[in-house]
Scaffold this motif. Sequence first.
Motif, PDB file in Angstrom:
ATOM      1  N   THR A   1       0.815  -1.226   0.000  1.00 28.95           N
ATOM      2  CA  THR A   1       0.000   0.000   0.000  1.00 28.95           C
ATOM      3  C   THR A   1       0.843   1.268   0.000  1.00 28.95           C
ATOM      4  O   THR A   1       0.342   2.347  -0.334  1.00 28.95           O
ATOM      5  CB  THR A   1      -0.951   0.025   1.216  1.00 28.95           C
ATOM      6  OG1 THR A   1      -0.181   0.086   2.424  1.00 28.95           O
ATOM      7  CG2 THR A   1      -1.844  -1.201   1.237  1.00 28.95           C
ATOM      8  N   THR A   2       2.114   1.176   0.376  1.00 25.82           N
ATOM      9  CA  THR A   2       2.986   2.352   0.381  1.00 25.82           C
ATOM     10  C   THR A   2       4.028   2.305  -0.733  1.00 25.82           C
ATOM     11  O   THR A   2       4.869   3.198  -0.836  1.00 25.82           O
ATOM     12  CB  THR A   2       3.708   2.491   1.733  1.00 25.82           C
ATOM     13  OG1 THR A   2       4.508   1.331   1.969  1.00 25.82           O
ATOM     14  CG2 THR A   2       2.703   2.660   2.861  1.00 25.82           C
ATOM     15  N   THR A   3       3.992   1.266  -1.538  1.00 30.22           N
ATOM     16  CA  THR A   3       4.931   1.103  -2.648  1.00 30.22           C
ATOM     17  C   THR A   3       4.362   1.752  -3.910  1.00 30.22           C
ATOM     18  O   THR A   3       3.161   1.677  -4.186  1.00 30.22           O
ATOM     19  CB  THR A   3       5.190  -0.388  -2.909  1.00 30.22           C
ATOM     20  OG1 THR A   3       5.819  -0.971  -1.767  1.00 30.22           O
ATOM     21  CG2 THR A   3       6.086  -0.595  -4.122  1.00 30.22           C
ATOM     22  N   THR A   4       5.230   2.365  -4.681  1.00 33.51           N
ATOM     23  CA  THR A   4       4.832   2.932  -5.975  1.00 33.51           C
ATOM     24  C   THR A   4       4.920   1.838  -7.042  1.00 33.51           C
ATOM     25  O   THR A   4       6.003   1.305  -7.309  1.00 33.51           O
ATOM     26  CB  THR A   4       5.734   4.110  -6.368  1.00 33.51           C
ATOM     27  OG1 THR A   4       5.643   5.121  -5.366  1.00 33.51           O
ATOM     28  CG2 THR A   4       5.324   4.680  -7.718  1.00 33.51           C
ATOM     29  N   TRP A   5       3.773   1.509  -7.644  1.00 32.95           N
ATOM     30  CA  TRP A   5       3.699   0.413  -8.617  1.00 32.95           C
ATOM     31  C   TRP A   5       3.399   0.961 -10.016  1.00 32.95           C
ATOM     32  O   TRP A   5       2.737   1.987 -10.159  1.00 32.95           O
ATOM     33  CB  TRP A   5       2.586  -0.570  -8.253  1.00 32.95           C
ATOM     34  CG  TRP A   5       2.786  -1.298  -6.951  1.00 32.95           C
ATOM     35  CD1 TRP A   5       2.282  -0.952  -5.738  1.00 32.95           C
ATOM     36  CD2 TRP A   5       3.537  -2.491  -6.755  1.00 32.95           C
ATOM     37  NE1 TRP A   5       2.663  -1.858  -4.778  1.00 32.95           N
ATOM     38  CE2 TRP A   5       3.443  -2.824  -5.378  1.00 32.95           C
ATOM     39  CE3 TRP A   5       4.284  -3.321  -7.588  1.00 32.95           C
ATOM     40  CZ2 TRP A   5       4.054  -3.950  -4.838  1.00 32.95           C
ATOM     41  CZ3 TRP A   5       4.898  -4.441  -7.045  1.00 32.95           C
ATOM     42  CH2 TRP A   5       4.794  -4.747  -5.695  1.00 32.95           C
ATOM     43  N   THR A   6       3.872   0.236 -11.022  1.00 30.72           N
ATOM     44  CA  THR A   6       3.501   0.511 -12.421  1.00 30.72           C
ATOM     45  C   THR A   6       2.665  -0.652 -12.924  1.00 30.72           C
ATOM     46  O   THR A   6       3.058  -1.818 -12.767  1.00 30.72           O
ATOM     47  CB  THR A   6       4.747   0.675 -13.304  1.00 30.72           C
ATOM     48  OG1 THR A   6       5.531   1.770 -12.817  1.00 30.72           O
ATOM     49  CG2 THR A   6       4.360   0.922 -14.752  1.00 30.72           C
ATOM     50  N   ASN A   7       1.526  -0.359 -13.517  1.00 32.79           N
ATOM     51  CA  ASN A   7       0.595  -1.390 -13.975  1.00 32.79           C
ATOM     52  C   ASN A   7       1.024  -1.919 -15.347  1.00 32.79           C
ATOM     53  O   ASN A   7       1.118  -1.162 -16.322  1.00 32.79           O
ATOM     54  CB  ASN A   7      -0.819  -0.817 -14.049  1.00 32.79           C
ATOM     55  CG  ASN A   7      -1.871  -1.908 -14.163  1.00 32.79           C
ATOM     56  OD1 ASN A   7      -1.669  -2.919 -14.814  1.00 32.79           O
ATOM     57  ND2 ASN A   7      -3.015  -1.682 -13.528  1.00 32.79           N
ATOM     58  N   LEU A   8       1.295  -3.238 -15.422  1.00 33.05           N
ATOM     59  CA  LEU A   8       1.697  -3.888 -16.674  1.00 33.05           C
ATOM     60  C   LEU A   8       0.593  -4.785 -17.236  1.00 33.05           C
ATOM     61  O   LEU A   8       0.820  -5.508 -18.213  1.00 33.05           O
ATOM     62  CB  LEU A   8       2.959  -4.743 -16.444  1.00 33.05           C
ATOM     63  CG  LEU A   8       4.214  -4.058 -15.912  1.00 33.05           C
ATOM     64  CD1 LEU A   8       5.334  -5.090 -15.745  1.00 33.05           C
ATOM     65  CD2 LEU A   8       4.657  -2.941 -16.823  1.00 33.05           C
ATOM     66  N   THR A   9      -0.583  -4.732 -16.639  1.00 26.74           N
ATOM     67  CA  THR A   9      -1.656  -5.674 -16.981  1.00 26.74           C
ATOM     68  C   THR A   9      -1.947  -5.718 -18.481  1.00 26.74           C
ATOM     69  O   THR A   9      -2.114  -6.788 -19.068  1.00 26.74           O
ATOM     70  CB  THR A   9      -2.937  -5.309 -16.215  1.00 26.74           C
ATOM     71  OG1 THR A   9      -2.648  -5.251 -14.815  1.00 26.74           O
ATOM     72  CG2 THR A   9      -4.023  -6.349 -16.464  1.00 26.74           C
ATOM     73  N   SER A  10      -1.985  -4.552 -19.113  1.00 23.02           N
ATOM     74  CA  SER A  10      -2.374  -4.490 -20.524  1.00 23.02           C
ATOM     75  C   SER A  10      -1.321  -5.061 -21.462  1.00 23.02           C
ATOM     76  O   SER A  10      -1.604  -5.296 -22.645  1.00 23.02           O
ATOM     77  CB  SER A  10      -2.668  -3.038 -20.917  1.00 23.02           C
ATOM     78  OG  SER A  10      -1.495  -2.242 -20.795  1.00 23.02           O
ATOM     79  N   LEU A  11      -0.116  -5.317 -20.971  1.00 23.06           N
ATOM     80  CA  LEU A  11       0.957  -5.830 -21.826  1.00 23.06           C
ATOM     81  C   LEU A  11       0.918  -7.348 -21.962  1.00 23.06           C
ATOM     82  O   LEU A  11       1.653  -7.915 -22.776  1.00 23.06           O
ATOM     83  CB  LEU A  11       2.324  -5.410 -21.271  1.00 23.06           C
ATOM     84  CG  LEU A  11       2.572  -3.903 -21.134  1.00 23.06           C
ATOM     85  CD1 LEU A  11       3.976  -3.660 -20.606  1.00 23.06           C
ATOM     86  CD2 LEU A  11       2.350  -3.197 -22.462  1.00 23.06           C
ATOM     87  N   ALA A  12       0.082  -8.009 -21.161  1.00 19.53           N
ATOM     88  CA  ALA A  12       0.034  -9.474 -21.158  1.00 19.53           C
ATOM     89  C   ALA A  12      -1.232  -9.986 -21.832  1.00 19.53           C
ATOM     90  O   ALA A  12      -2.274  -9.316 -21.824  1.00 19.53           O
ATOM     91  CB  ALA A  12       0.105  -9.999 -19.723  1.00 19.53           C
TER      92      ALA A  12
END
Length: 421
Positions: free
Chosen positions: A360-371
């Motif tokens: 919840t405190t980590t900065t994430w990048t969403n890769l969902t659309s690449l798969a």
Amino acid sequence: MNNIKNISLLGLMLTFILLACNKDPITPPLEVLEANEIISIDSVKNWYKSGNVDVNVASNISVFGTITADEVSGNLYKEIFIQDGTGGIKLRLTSSGSFYEGEYVRVSLRGAIITRYKNMLSIDNIDPDKQIIKQGTKQSIAPEVVTIEDITTNLEGGIYSRYQGKLIQLNDVEFLCSEMCKTWADAINQGSEDRLLEDVSGNPVIVRSSGFSSFANQILPTGKGSVIAVVTQFNTTVQLVVRSLQEVNLSGARFDACVIDCPLYIKDFEDQSITSGGWSTQNVVGNVNWYINDLGFTGTNYAAISNFNSGNTACETWLISKEFNLSGINSPTLSFQSAYNYSGAPLELYVTTSYTGDVTTTTWTNLTSLANWSTGGFSGQYSGLINISAYNTSGVRFAFKYTGTNTDGSTWEIDDFTIED
């Protein structure tokens, strides 16, 4: 005068007391024994073979030898090998000892047992603190250059390899193509595993390594060359135990050409553990957890999650990968298999280079659309190669985010999480 005599007498009494208390005087290593008190390693073996029963040694005899394999790499535990001019043998210790390759030692056999387990002869019940005395150091024995046929055929009496317990070297050998991309052993579960080495004629021999060894998680070398190892045996199967990867020089051109494309990393869940190898899970909402299942992808284990158990439960659960260092990798890619069924929110894939330990405190990048994702009905779907070269750095982690509500939720399955170059 009387005072002087009393002081002198007191000094003598103290001297006698100190001498009496010194019950364990330090003695130098025993370098010379009577001839009838020394036995060769070959004679030790023949002593057992003559009756094929365990020999409990009650006499004051000793064997001398140079240590050819120790416990340093973790490939041996409470075992060492010694060798003299007549042969080599395994010593099974009552506890780990501080003895090292190249040391010349005297081993007192009184109280020891000369025994056989699955046709492997050894001297058992050796107390390293009481029965092994170091005589010298830096007396390494050169390995005997042999062939696979030499060590695996013509067993003495149809039972014992003539090279059992000896340090040997094989030249012009390589691991089978079927072994490529495998590690030496199962480092995650710390299990021993066998790998097949062969010569140009196709003669095989097993290399057995412990999951506790320092090189258990290393990928097998893919080329041809030489291997130095100690010969062991299990029933009629001859096996080799490697002392160090520095003695495995397999970098030459192979004689059996293989298509070798080893992944940098794979998590296939075949160890039936969600969190092995540095993976973790976190529940942000609810208490729905990832688990191992063995259906769906027939004949294999995989990670699965569902929020349905006699009804749906609201949840947010993350499956977080180990940390990767992708620095210096030219074109890293990520791939995996997925399958799902039932209505609910899609599974999501994220990446970060600054994991805090809390999703919840980590900065994430969403890769969902690449798969590419499963289309439902538990049909398996390969994600395709996802380009992750933008994360060519250290501290990289990936994560799958699962969400469900009180009214719906899919069942998702993930397998063969792979990173390649």
